[in-house]
Design an enzyme around this catalytic site. Structure first.
Site, PDB file in Angstrom:
ATOM      1  N   LYS A 116       1.332  -1.585   0.154  1.00 24.14           N
ATOM      2  CA  LYS A 116       0.305  -0.117  -0.492  1.00 24.14           C
ATOM      3  C   LYS A 116       1.189   1.849  -0.197  1.00 24.14           C
ATOM      4  CE  LYS A 116      -4.205  -1.806   2.564  1.00 24.14           C
ATOM      5  NZ  LYS A 116      -3.917  -2.943   1.990  1.00 24.14           N
ATOM      6  N   HIS A 235     -14.616  -3.388   9.675  1.00 23.69           N
ATOM      7  CA  HIS A 235     -13.565  -3.413   8.077  1.00 23.69           C
ATOM      8  C   HIS A 235     -13.878  -4.182   6.925  1.00 23.69           C
ATOM      9  CE1 HIS A 235     -12.045  -0.151  10.530  1.00 23.69           C
ATOM     10  NE2 HIS A 235     -11.963  -1.165  11.513  1.00 23.69           N
ATOM     11  N   ARG A 296      -6.904  -8.132  -8.887  1.00 21.01           N
ATOM     12  CA  ARG A 296      -7.630  -9.463  -9.367  1.00 21.01           C
ATOM     13  C   ARG A 296      -9.550  -9.091  -9.284  1.00 21.01           C
ATOM     14  NH1 ARG A 296      -9.930  -9.082  -3.745  1.00 21.01           N
ATOM     15  NH2 ARG A 296      -8.990  -8.707  -1.666  1.00 21.01           N
TER      16      ARG A 296
END
Length: 675
Positions: A116, A235, A296
């Site tokens: 990230k 989350h 993906r």
């Protein structure tokens, strides 16, 4: 085009990929672990091969074994699904070296977007808007504390190497930051083998908007519009929809072009999703920020398929075989609205912790052009601790959001899973909540409306009890008639199957039910073509048409259609959008002895102990963390329910525990600890 592919995954995504491959005339190879020998995805493929033990690290994460099976079976390509090896750049590179096509992006793109922090730096260069935060390589605790203070609380701590909500924690203040950081790093290490994190400003009332992108090897790249994934717990997404409510054409184009720019920045090929966090009013004056790119196919891809009429797995296969994108940007259009609800084995009333066990009964709505179910399990299968607890995805489509939402609510009314706690009732309440209907949604929706969405277990109504008792009465009568017929005694009074029932007052039958210690009695007394029912709150006459587990019941001027599901002593009644759960009582069974637990803390779910934070004799305060548990790579902290002294600790780190197992015993400060 390929003639044979290997699907390096399991569950609903493996079944879903196999379905498209079969339609395209492509043979499929499945792989399976010990736990999945008889799994649905094994039966869905043309051939299946054993890959290893039940734990993912021993099977579905073994890239070497996957490649060996692909070579042995003559598979020309490998579809990784999502999870497991789908975003593993090293595996994608190994496939290329072996001359086998990896149905996904190039290894360099996976690597660039997989971390990230690195992806944030790339997006900054591509002028994709970023949320304020820290994405650096220096991971010392002191620096991270300083960066969090600079960014401003609350902050979001995220695993740099992964997604799916794992390794993600919110810290509201500096006092919470250190513990949240440690927990996020543990989850990240366990899930991705990398404990690096990044820190970002945690937006108030944000919306989670993601853009589906697709690129081919010829340089074409398109966006297939957006999905709103704001409804989340822990989350992780619960209900997704497309398109995003309130999205303007101008903002859609702006976000779509930003997503395409992100994909082109890393030389992307295939299906990908660019995720944005947006301010609540993002469709007008608010801003949106890049979060991450999932390299993906996404779990929620069916809602995009529903509004575009496309098969994204077919697109993946065509692009991976070197073909041009089937459609370019000006050929893509939105048709209607779609929702996807994820049906999970979990307990919404216990912090959505995962549940395990066999699927004793499974009832689903009828599938049609507007109602789709993607699943990898069947009645009789089991949810195990080895894999994600998702049971299925229920996807619906309508001409507009209102119609699609109505179809979702009605389809959920027909959905039932019996054998363990699950979230179907919770999903029903979300689908019918006025704020959700009004599209007043953000990532805090569930927490904000928890009292509406997670009320106490509904007490069975007279209608629910009547329906249950009448279905049970009918089943007992039919069983008696069948027994008499099989016995070959047509003259026996049992063959009549009439209203007479020995040792019952008024020739009726009594039924007893219980829920959370409360008891309910129902008497069924046949009278002519109907019944007299003695219920907890009334004694009405009833007329019923019973067909197996379905009943059309008329009480006075009220007529309702219900479904009664029975598994052992457990009863589930689906009635007018409500779901009532209770247990049948055997009046002749010995009374159950329930031991009072007091300060005895038990495991809220099956899992493993990550760490034990106390020792025997320690003095603890109410709310103090005692043990950290992990289930399905998600952590849960067991805290002290009262001030006291630790009398016993029954498990150590890395030990497996069953749900309900006693973990820690506490005694009041005034009570001496036993030797």
């Amino acid at each position: 085009m390929f003639t044979k592919i290997l699907i390096a995954n399991r569950g609903e995504i493996a079944v879903r990929v196999a379905r498209t491959a079969r339609r395209m005339g492509i043979q499929t190879v499945a792989v399976f672990s010990d736990a999945d020998r008889n799994a649905m995805h094994v039966a869905a493929c043309d051939e299946a091969h054993y890959i290893g033990g039940s734990a993912p690290r021993d099977s579905y994460l073994r890239g070497d074994k996957v490649l060996e099976i692909a070579k042995r079976t003559g598979a020309q390509a490998i579809h990784p699904g999502y999870g497991f090896l789908s975003e593993n750049a090293a595996f994608a590179l190994q496939c290329a070296d072996a001359g086998i096509v990896f149905i996904g992006p190039p290894p360099a793109a996976i690597e660039a977007m997989g971390l990230k922090a690195e992806s944030k730096r790339l997006m900054e260069k591509a002028n994709v808007p970023l949320v304020p935060g820290y994405h650096g390589a220096n991971q010392t605790e002191a620096l991270l504390i300083a960066e969090a203070k600079r960014i401003g609380y609350p902050v979001l701590i995220k695993a740099s190497a992964g997604g799916g909500g794992k390794g993600m924690k919110v810290a509201e203040s500096e006092g919470e930051f250190v513990a949240s950081l440690a927990s996020a790093k543990r989850e990240a290490k366990n899930s991705f083998g990398d404990d690096n994190v990044l820190i970002e400003r945690y937006l108030q009332r944000p919306r989670h908007i993601e853009i589906q992108v697709f690129a081919d090897e010829l340089g074409h790249c398109v966006y297939l519009f957006e999905r709103d994934c704001s409804l989340q717990r822990r989350h992780q997404k619960v209900i997704e929809e497309a398109p995003a409510p309130g999205m303007t054409e101008a903002r859609r184009r702006q976000m779509g072009e930003a997503a395409v720019a992100a994909a082109k920045a890393v030389g992307y090929v295939g299906a990908g999703t660019v995720e944005f966090i947006a301010e609540h009013d993002f469709t007008t004056s608010g801003r949106f920020y890049f979060m991450e790119m999932n390299t993906r196919l996404q779990v929620e891809h069916p809602v995009t398929e529903m509004i575009t009429g496309l098969d994204l797995v077919e697109w993946q296969l065509r692009v991976a075989s070197g073909e041009r994108l089937p459609k370019l940007q000006d050929e893509l259009h939105i048709n209607g609205h779609a929702f996807e609800a994820r049906v999970y084995a979990e307990n919404p009333r216990n912090q959505f912790l995962p549940a395990l066990g066999p699927i004793n009964l499974l009832r689903t709505p009828a599938v049609s052009a507007d109602v789709r179910i993607d699943t990898g399990v069947r009645e009789g299968d089991a949810i195990t601790p080895n894999y994600d607890p998702m049971i299925a995805k229920l996807i619906v489509h309508g001409e507009d959001r209102e119609q699609a939402l109505q179809r979702l609510a009605l389809a959920l009314d027909e959905y039932a899973v019996v054998g363990f706690t699950n979230n179907v009732e919770f999903l029903q309440r979300v689908a019918r909540h006025p704020s959700f209907a009004a599209a007043d949604i953000d990532t805090g929706f569930i927490a904000r409306h928890a009292s509406d969405l997670l009320p106490p277990l509904p007490v069975p109504s007279d209608l629910a009890l009547a329906a249950c008792a009448l279905v049970e009465w009918s089943a007992a009568r039919d069983a008696t008639r069948t027994a008499a017929r099989v016995a070959g005694e047509p003259s026996s009074p049992w063959a009549l199957g009439d209203a007479f029932w020995p040792n019952q007052p008024d020739n009726g039958v009594d039924f007893e039910y219980s829920q959370s210690g409360a008891h309910f009695s129902v008497s069924v007394i046949p009278q002519g073509n109907g019944f007299l029912l003695r219920l907890p709150n009334s004694a009405p006459c009833a007329v019923a048409k019973i067909d197996g587990e379905r009943i059309t019941l008329t009480l006075g001027k009220i007529q309702r259609v219900a479904r009664v599901l029975r598994s052992g002593m457990h009863r589930v009644v689906l009635l007018a959008g409500e779901r009532f759960e209770f247990d049948a009582v055997d009046r002749y069974a010995p009374p159950e002895v329930i031991e009072a637990h007091g300060g005895h803390l038990t495991a809220p779910m099956p899992g493993s102990v990550v760490s034990v934070l106390v020792n025997i004799g320690d003095v603890v305060k109410k709310g103090q963390p005692l043990i950290i548990m992990e289930a399905m790579k998600m952590e849960h902290t067991i805290v002290a329910p009262l001030d006291g002294v630790v009398e016993a600790v029954y498990f150590a780190a890395k030990e497996q525990v069953k749900e309900g197992a006693e973990l820690v015993a506490l005694v009041d400060n005034e009570v001496p600890v036993s030797a």
